[in-house]
Design a protein around this motif. Structure first.
Motif, PDB file in Angstrom:
ATOM      1  N   HIS A   1       0.789  -1.340  -0.109  1.00 20.85           N
ATOM      2  CA  HIS A   1      -0.049   0.006  -0.029  1.00 20.85           C
ATOM      3  C   HIS A   1       0.703   1.218   0.070  1.00 20.85           C
ATOM      4  N   HIS A   2       2.147   1.174  -0.573  1.00 20.99           N
ATOM      5  CA  HIS A   2       2.981   2.301  -0.741  1.00 20.99           C
ATOM      6  C   HIS A   2       2.337   3.301  -1.830  1.00 20.99           C
ATOM      7  N   PRO A   3       2.213   4.613  -1.663  1.00 18.08           N
ATOM      8  CA  PRO A   3       1.408   5.571  -2.440  1.00 18.08           C
ATOM      9  C   PRO A   3       1.966   5.620  -3.638  1.00 18.08           C
ATOM     10  N   LYS A   4       3.230   5.319  -3.961  1.00 16.40           N
ATOM     11  CA  LYS A   4       3.995   5.486  -5.330  1.00 16.40           C
ATOM     12  C   LYS A   4       4.007   3.970  -6.135  1.00 16.40           C
ATOM     13  N   SER A   5       3.360   2.923  -5.450  1.00 18.18           N
ATOM     14  CA  SER A   5       3.495   1.466  -6.067  1.00 18.18           C
ATOM     15  C   SER A   5       2.053   1.267  -6.562  1.00 18.18           C
ATOM     16  N   GLN A   6       2.173   0.058  -7.490  1.00 18.41           N
ATOM     17  CA  GLN A   6       0.982  -0.485  -7.875  1.00 18.41           C
ATOM     18  C   GLN A   6       0.667  -1.739  -7.096  1.00 18.41           C
ATOM     19  N   PRO A   7      -0.670  -2.029  -6.991  1.00 15.06           N
ATOM     20  CA  PRO A   7      -1.069  -3.086  -5.934  1.00 15.06           C
ATOM     21  C   PRO A   7      -0.900  -4.632  -6.514  1.00 15.06           C
ATOM     22  N   PHE A   8       0.091  -5.009  -7.398  1.00 17.55           N
ATOM     23  CA  PHE A   8       0.074  -6.245  -7.906  1.00 17.55           C
ATOM     24  C   PHE A   8       1.522  -6.403  -8.197  1.00 17.55           C
ATOM     25  N   PHE A   9       1.785  -7.600  -8.433  1.00 19.08           N
ATOM     26  CA  PHE A   9       3.287  -8.269  -8.838  1.00 19.08           C
ATOM     27  C   PHE A   9       3.111  -8.705 -10.251  1.00 19.08           C
ATOM     28  N   ASP A  10       4.168  -7.975 -11.129  1.00 19.57           N
ATOM     29  CA  ASP A  10       4.538  -8.562 -12.514  1.00 19.57           C
ATOM     30  C   ASP A  10       5.951  -8.689 -12.881  1.00 19.57           C
ATOM     31  N   HIS A  11       6.862  -8.777 -11.862  1.00 20.91           N
ATOM     32  CA  HIS A  11       7.973  -9.127 -12.154  1.00 20.91           C
ATOM     33  C   HIS A  11       8.962  -9.762 -10.656  1.00 20.91           C
ATOM     34  N   VAL A  12      10.069 -10.065 -11.111  1.00 17.83           N
ATOM     35  CA  VAL A  12      10.913 -11.043 -10.022  1.00 17.83           C
ATOM     36  C   VAL A  12      12.440 -10.584  -9.996  1.00 17.83           C
ATOM     37  N   TYR A  13      12.762 -10.182  -8.609  1.00 18.28           N
ATOM     38  CA  TYR A  13      14.232 -10.142  -8.552  1.00 18.28           C
ATOM     39  C   TYR A  13      14.775 -11.258  -7.897  1.00 18.28           C
ATOM     40  N   THR A  14      15.699 -11.883  -8.728  1.00 18.49           N
ATOM     41  CA  THR A  14      16.432 -12.947  -8.406  1.00 18.49           C
ATOM     42  C   THR A  14      17.861 -12.704  -7.602  1.00 18.49           C
ATOM     43  N   PHE A  15      18.221 -13.331  -6.688  1.00 18.17           N
ATOM     44  CA  PHE A  15      19.644 -13.239  -6.069  1.00 18.17           C
ATOM     45  C   PHE A  15      20.030 -14.544  -5.797  1.00 18.17           C
ATOM     46  N   SER A  16      21.144 -14.672  -6.620  1.00 16.96           N
ATOM     47  CA  SER A  16      21.790 -16.207  -6.428  1.00 16.96           C
ATOM     48  C   SER A  16      23.229 -15.764  -6.212  1.00 16.96           C
ATOM     49  N   ILE A  17      23.800 -16.975  -5.417  1.00 18.33           N
ATOM     50  CA  ILE A  17      25.293 -16.982  -4.958  1.00 18.33           C
ATOM     51  C   ILE A  17      26.096 -18.000  -5.930  1.00 18.33           C
ATOM     52  N   ALA A  18      27.186 -17.379  -6.563  1.00 22.04           N
ATOM     53  CA  ALA A  18      27.966 -18.132  -7.236  1.00 22.04           C
ATOM     54  C   ALA A  18      29.264 -17.469  -7.393  1.00 22.04           C
ATOM     55  N   ASP A  19      30.388 -18.157  -6.916  1.00 23.75           N
ATOM     56  CA  ASP A  19      31.854 -17.538  -7.005  1.00 23.75           C
ATOM     57  C   ASP A  19      31.899 -16.817  -5.919  1.00 23.75           C
ATOM     58  N   ASN A  20      31.353 -17.027  -4.784  1.00 24.07           N
ATOM     59  CA  ASN A  20      31.133 -16.096  -3.586  1.00 24.07           C
ATOM     60  C   ASN A  20      31.002 -14.659  -4.051  1.00 24.07           C
ATOM     61  N   ARG A  21      29.906 -14.802  -4.982  1.00 23.28           N
ATOM     62  CA  ARG A  21      29.325 -13.416  -5.476  1.00 23.28           C
ATOM     63  C   ARG A  21      27.833 -13.483  -5.304  1.00 23.28           C
ATOM     64  N   ILE A  22      26.943 -12.342  -5.289  1.00 22.34           N
ATOM     65  CA  ILE A  22      25.635 -12.222  -5.362  1.00 22.34           C
ATOM     66  C   ILE A  22      25.148 -11.604  -6.765  1.00 22.34           C
ATOM     67  N   TRP A  23      24.490 -12.512  -7.536  1.00 21.59           N
ATOM     68  CA  TRP A  23      24.206 -12.205  -8.900  1.00 21.59           C
ATOM     69  C   TRP A  23      22.671 -11.830  -8.840  1.00 21.59           C
ATOM     70  N   PHE A  24      22.628 -10.491  -9.340  1.00 21.95           N
ATOM     71  CA  PHE A  24      21.090  -9.841  -9.388  1.00 21.95           C
ATOM     72  C   PHE A  24      20.656  -9.873 -10.834  1.00 21.95           C
ATOM     73  N   ARG A  25      19.254 -10.449 -11.049  1.00 20.50           N
ATOM     74  CA  ARG A  25      18.422 -10.596 -12.211  1.00 20.50           C
ATOM     75  C   ARG A  25      17.130 -10.005 -12.112  1.00 20.50           C
ATOM     76  N   ASN A  26      16.344  -9.204 -13.046  1.00 20.49           N
ATOM     77  CA  ASN A  26      15.259  -8.818 -12.925  1.00 20.49           C
ATOM     78  C   ASN A  26      14.352  -9.530 -13.883  1.00 20.49           C
ATOM     79  N   TYR A  27      13.348 -10.216 -13.792  1.00 17.53           N
ATOM     80  CA  TYR A  27      12.406 -10.733 -14.799  1.00 17.53           C
ATOM     81  C   TYR A  27      11.142 -10.355 -14.658  1.00 17.53           C
ATOM     82  N   GLN A  28      10.627 -10.418 -15.868  1.00 21.13           N
ATOM     83  CA  GLN A  28       9.423 -10.179 -16.070  1.00 21.13           C
ATOM     84  C   GLN A  28       8.298 -11.448 -15.987  1.00 21.13           C
ATOM     85  N   ILE A  29       7.141 -11.628 -15.281  1.00 25.36           N
ATOM     86  CA  ILE A  29       6.297 -12.683 -15.160  1.00 25.36           C
ATOM     87  C   ILE A  29       5.374 -12.622 -16.293  1.00 25.36           C
ATOM     88  N   LEU A  30       5.762 -13.504 -17.295  1.00 20.93           N
ATOM     89  CA  LEU A  30       4.851 -13.605 -18.523  1.00 20.93           C
ATOM     90  C   LEU A  30       3.468 -14.343 -18.498  1.00 20.93           C
TER      91      LEU A  30
END
Length: 237
Positions: free
Chosen positions: A114-143
């Protein structure tokens, strides 16, 4: 980063002479409890701070392999201001420092309900993965509802450096033993280049030493007046 998080509040640039503790006062003035601070050094190294204001903890990362949305030109897209789903690798639950970083990422990147600048639904995913002792960030759309995804961007890699007990300082809770600073990496690259140059010089010297000396001196003008007869040319052909 401000485009990814509709609940973010921007602030003017800091003076380089100011201490990092000044950020805590800025966050209190803007009524913020979490902070992302991007610190650029030497116009080529980018560091990211994630902090829980004002008591901590805080974590410092080196940002590597950064690619923006305009640079990648991905096919995915999402509505600006929509809330994201956060997906984490199972490796985050195996060690204490990864669990602490996971909690920092959840509280920082998740958009409040219910943040005033946000929309009340989900349509994308932030993924945080660990590989080689690092955090890999990716942003995906839910089709579709079946879970099919399409990458939107941006993408970057976070190399953890240290975790502090306080906000932007304090006692060190964790220090990454696998971290190598960019200055050391550049020094090693220059050292390898110098070693290649020295090895090439030594190879030339050894070739000159191994090359045999002529048994007697010859005059290059001796063959100037040597003529080839026609019959000799026919025999050679």
């Amino acid at each position: 980063m401000r485009t990814l998080m509709p609940h973010a509040k921007s602030e003017s640039k800091m003076d380089k002479k100011d201490q990092l503790f000044v950020i805590n006062e800025m966050c209190e003035m803007r009524n913020c409890s979490k902070c992302i601070y991007l610190e650029a050094k030497k116009k080529q190294d980018l560091y990211m701070w994630l902090s829980n204001v004002p008591r901590g903890p805080s974590a410092k990362f080196l940002v590597e392999n950064l690619h923006t949305m305009s640079e990648l030109k991905m096919t995915g897209n999402c509505l600006k201001g929509s809330r994201p789903l956060l997906s984490f690798d199972q490796e985050f639950d195996k060690e204490a420092h990864w669990s602490l970083i996971k909690e920092l990422l959840i509280q920082t990147f998740s958009t409040p309900n219910h943040h005033p600048k946000s929309q009340p639904f989900f349509d994308h995913v932030y993924t945080f993965s660990i590989a080689d002792n690092r955090i890999w960030f990716r942003n995906y759309q839910i089709l579709e509802e079946d879970g099919s995804l399409a990458e939107i961007g941006p993408r970057f890699v976070l190399n953890p450096i240290r975790i502090f007990e306080g906000s932007f300082g304090g006692p060190t809770l964790f220090q990454n033993p696998h971290y190598v600073s960019p200055n050391d990496l550049r020094h090693l690259m220059r050292k390898r280049g110098a070693q290649k140059y020295m090895s090439r010089i030594q190879a030339k010297k050894s070739l000159e030493m191994r090359r045999g000396q002529p048994s007697y001196e010859t005059d290059p003008t001796d063959d100037v007046f040597v003529t080839i007869r026609p019959e000799d040319a026919e025999e050679d052909s």
